[in-house]
Scaffold this motif. Structure first.
Motif, short mmCIF file in Angstrom:
data_model
loop_
_atom_site.label_atom_id
_atom_site.label_comp_id
_atom_site.label_asym_id
_atom_site.label_seq_id
_atom_site.Cartn_x
_atom_site.Cartn_y
_atom_site.Cartn_z
N SER A 159 -4.16 -0.31 4.01
CA SER A 159 -4.78 0.62 2.98
C SER A 159 -3.55 1.77 2.71
O SER A 159 -2.85 1.93 3.24
CB SER A 159 -5.83 1.22 4.13
OG SER A 159 -6.41 2.33 3.29
N LYS B 129 -3.50 1.64 13.16
CA LYS B 129 -4.83 1.60 13.15
C LYS B 129 -5.36 1.59 11.78
O LYS B 129 -6.27 1.04 11.12
CB LYS B 129 -5.71 3.03 13.80
CG LYS B 129 -6.75 2.68 14.49
CD LYS B 129 -6.99 3.61 15.58
CE LYS B 129 -8.67 3.97 15.65
NZ LYS B 129 -8.46 5.19 16.43
N VAL B 130 -4.64 2.54 10.82
CA VAL B 130 -5.17 2.50 9.22
C VAL B 130 -4.84 1.02 8.61
O VAL B 130 -5.44 0.49 7.92
CB VAL B 130 -4.24 3.57 8.46
CG1 VAL B 130 -4.44 3.21 7.25
CG2 VAL B 130 -4.71 4.95 9.02
N ILE C 77 -8.03 12.78 -0.64
CA ILE C 77 -8.87 11.78 0.21
C ILE C 77 -10.15 11.70 -0.61
O ILE C 77 -10.70 10.61 -0.91
CB ILE C 77 -9.05 12.00 1.80
CG1 ILE C 77 -7.73 11.99 2.26
CG2 ILE C 77 -10.13 11.36 2.48
CD1 ILE C 77 -7.50 12.47 3.77
N GLY D 170 -10.04 8.38 -1.99
CA GLY D 170 -10.42 7.45 -0.82
C GLY D 170 -9.11 7.10 -0.02
O GLY D 170 -9.30 6.17 0.84
N TYR D 171 -8.15 7.74 0.20
CA TYR D 171 -6.99 7.55 1.07
C TYR D 171 -7.52 7.58 2.70
O TYR D 171 -8.40 8.41 2.80
CB TYR D 171 -5.66 8.14 0.89
CG TYR D 171 -5.22 8.36 -0.76
CD1 TYR D 171 -4.96 7.05 -1.18
CD2 TYR D 171 -4.96 9.44 -1.38
CE1 TYR D 171 -4.37 6.97 -2.56
CE2 TYR D 171 -4.25 9.53 -2.30
CZ TYR D 171 -4.06 8.04 -3.09
OH TYR D 171 -3.75 8.46 -4.56
N LYS D 172 -6.67 6.82 3.38
CA LYS D 172 -6.85 7.04 4.87
C LYS D 172 -6.09 8.15 5.25
O LYS D 172 -4.98 8.68 4.59
CB LYS D 172 -6.57 5.71 5.63
CG LYS D 172 -7.62 4.54 5.24
CD LYS D 172 -8.81 4.79 6.07
CE LYS D 172 -9.69 3.45 6.06
NZ LYS D 172 -9.96 3.01 4.90
N TYR D 173 -6.36 8.69 6.48
CA TYR D 173 -5.57 10.29 6.61
C TYR D 173 -5.03 9.85 8.08
O TYR D 173 -5.71 9.72 9.06
CB TYR D 173 -6.69 11.22 6.68
CG TYR D 173 -6.24 12.42 6.56
CD1 TYR D 173 -4.90 13.08 6.45
CD2 TYR D 173 -7.00 13.60 7.23
CE1 TYR D 173 -4.41 14.27 6.30
CE2 TYR D 173 -6.50 15.01 7.25
CZ TYR D 173 -5.12 15.09 6.89
OH TYR D 173 -4.73 16.55 6.59
N VAL D 174 -3.80 10.10 8.15
CA VAL D 174 -3.13 10.34 9.73
C VAL D 174 -2.61 11.88 9.74
O VAL D 174 -1.58 12.19 8.91
CB VAL D 174 -1.82 9.24 9.64
CG1 VAL D 174 -1.12 9.52 11.09
CG2 VAL D 174 -2.30 7.89 9.51
N TYR E 270 0.90 -1.22 -0.19
CA TYR E 270 -0.03 -0.04 -0.08
C TYR E 270 0.75 1.15 0.01
O TYR E 270 2.00 1.23 0.26
CB TYR E 270 -0.94 0.02 1.01
CG TYR E 270 -1.66 -1.14 0.95
CD1 TYR E 270 -3.05 -1.02 0.43
CD2 TYR E 270 -1.69 -2.23 1.81
CE1 TYR E 270 -4.17 -1.99 0.36
CE2 TYR E 270 -2.79 -3.45 1.63
CZ TYR E 270 -3.94 -3.11 0.73
OH TYR E 270 -4.91 -4.21 0.61
N MET F 102 -2.68 5.58 2.44
CA MET F 102 -2.94 6.65 3.53
C MET F 102 -1.91 7.75 3.00
O MET F 102 -0.88 7.79 2.39
CB MET F 102 -2.50 5.95 4.76
CG MET F 102 -1.09 6.08 5.03
SD MET F 102 -0.96 5.68 6.72
CE MET F 102 -0.73 3.62 6.49
#
Ligand code: AMP
Length: 194
Positions: free
Chosen positions: A76, A72-73, A24, A28-32, A3, A78
């Motif tokens: 995926s 947590k992500v 995003i 649709g990326y996850k975000y930190v 990923y 990110m």
């Protein structure tokens, strides 16, 4: 499958958050987001007091907080925004994650005068943050960026096992800057509807 971990670096007003949100939205990326996670800590915590002064939170605190957020992500694509900000953080990120993710660091590059103008605009438009209001805090964050974060950017330019792109985001129009970000990531931007 490996990923993507897109790491956004840049001084205040570089548009890290705005670019992240758009990416995003479209991909649709996850975000930190380091700053937002830290702002979520109790206002009485020592970390909140460090942030209010515009100083950097110690690396050890960040490793735990960011490590947990990345875990947590999990599996995926990110975006990591606002981390790393020091050489120690940059080295930690590469060591911990370059085998697990395709890391692509985007350095959002713009001159300091434009950073200052954009912070002024944020304040005028009423979308400034608590740490934008105080000129001393703003100055301290700009100095931190030059003194502490730039060496991390320079180290990452040639760090093994990751991709690095220097993206000029000094255009007035966000869309022009966003097109350059997408070009660096080799993705196609959706036509702006906003
Ligand atoms: P930001 O929202 O990314 O501008 O971050 C706001 C504040 O959080 C910064 O001025 C620092 O006090 C703290 N902070 C955010 N990210 C980091 C980091 N990677 N290392 C140390 N402090 C950080």
């Amino acid at each position: 499958m490996t990923y993507k971990m897109i790491v956004l670096m840049g001084g205040q007003g570089a548009g890290k958050g705005t670019h992240a949100r758009r990416l995003i939205d479209e991909k649709g990326y996850k975000y930190v987001e380091a700053g937002a996670i830290l702002r979520g800590l109790p206002t009485t915590s020592p970390v909140a007091q460090i942030m209010a002064r515009g100083e950097l939170v110690p690396d050890e605190d960040l490793f735990k907080i960011i490590g947990d957020a990345i875990q947590k992500v999990g599996a995926s694509d990110m975006i990591v925004d606002g981390f790393p900000r020091t050489i120690g953080q940059a080295q930690w990120l590469v060591k911990q994650y370059s085998a697990k993710y395709d890391i692509h660091v985007l350095y959002l590059n713009l001159p300091e005068e434009i950073m200052l103008q954009r912070i002024q605009n944020r304040i005028r438009e009423g979308v400034g943050r608590a740490d934008d209001d105080n000129p001393e805090t703003v100055r301290r964050r700009l100095d931190n960026f030059k003194k502490t974060t730039m060496p991390a950017v320079i180290w990452l330019q040639t760090a093994p096992g990751i991709k690095f792109s220097d993206v000029d985001v000094s255009e007035f129009e966000f869309e022009s800057n966003y097109a350059k970000v997408c070009n660096a990531l080799k993705i196609t931007p959706k036509t702006a509807t906003r």
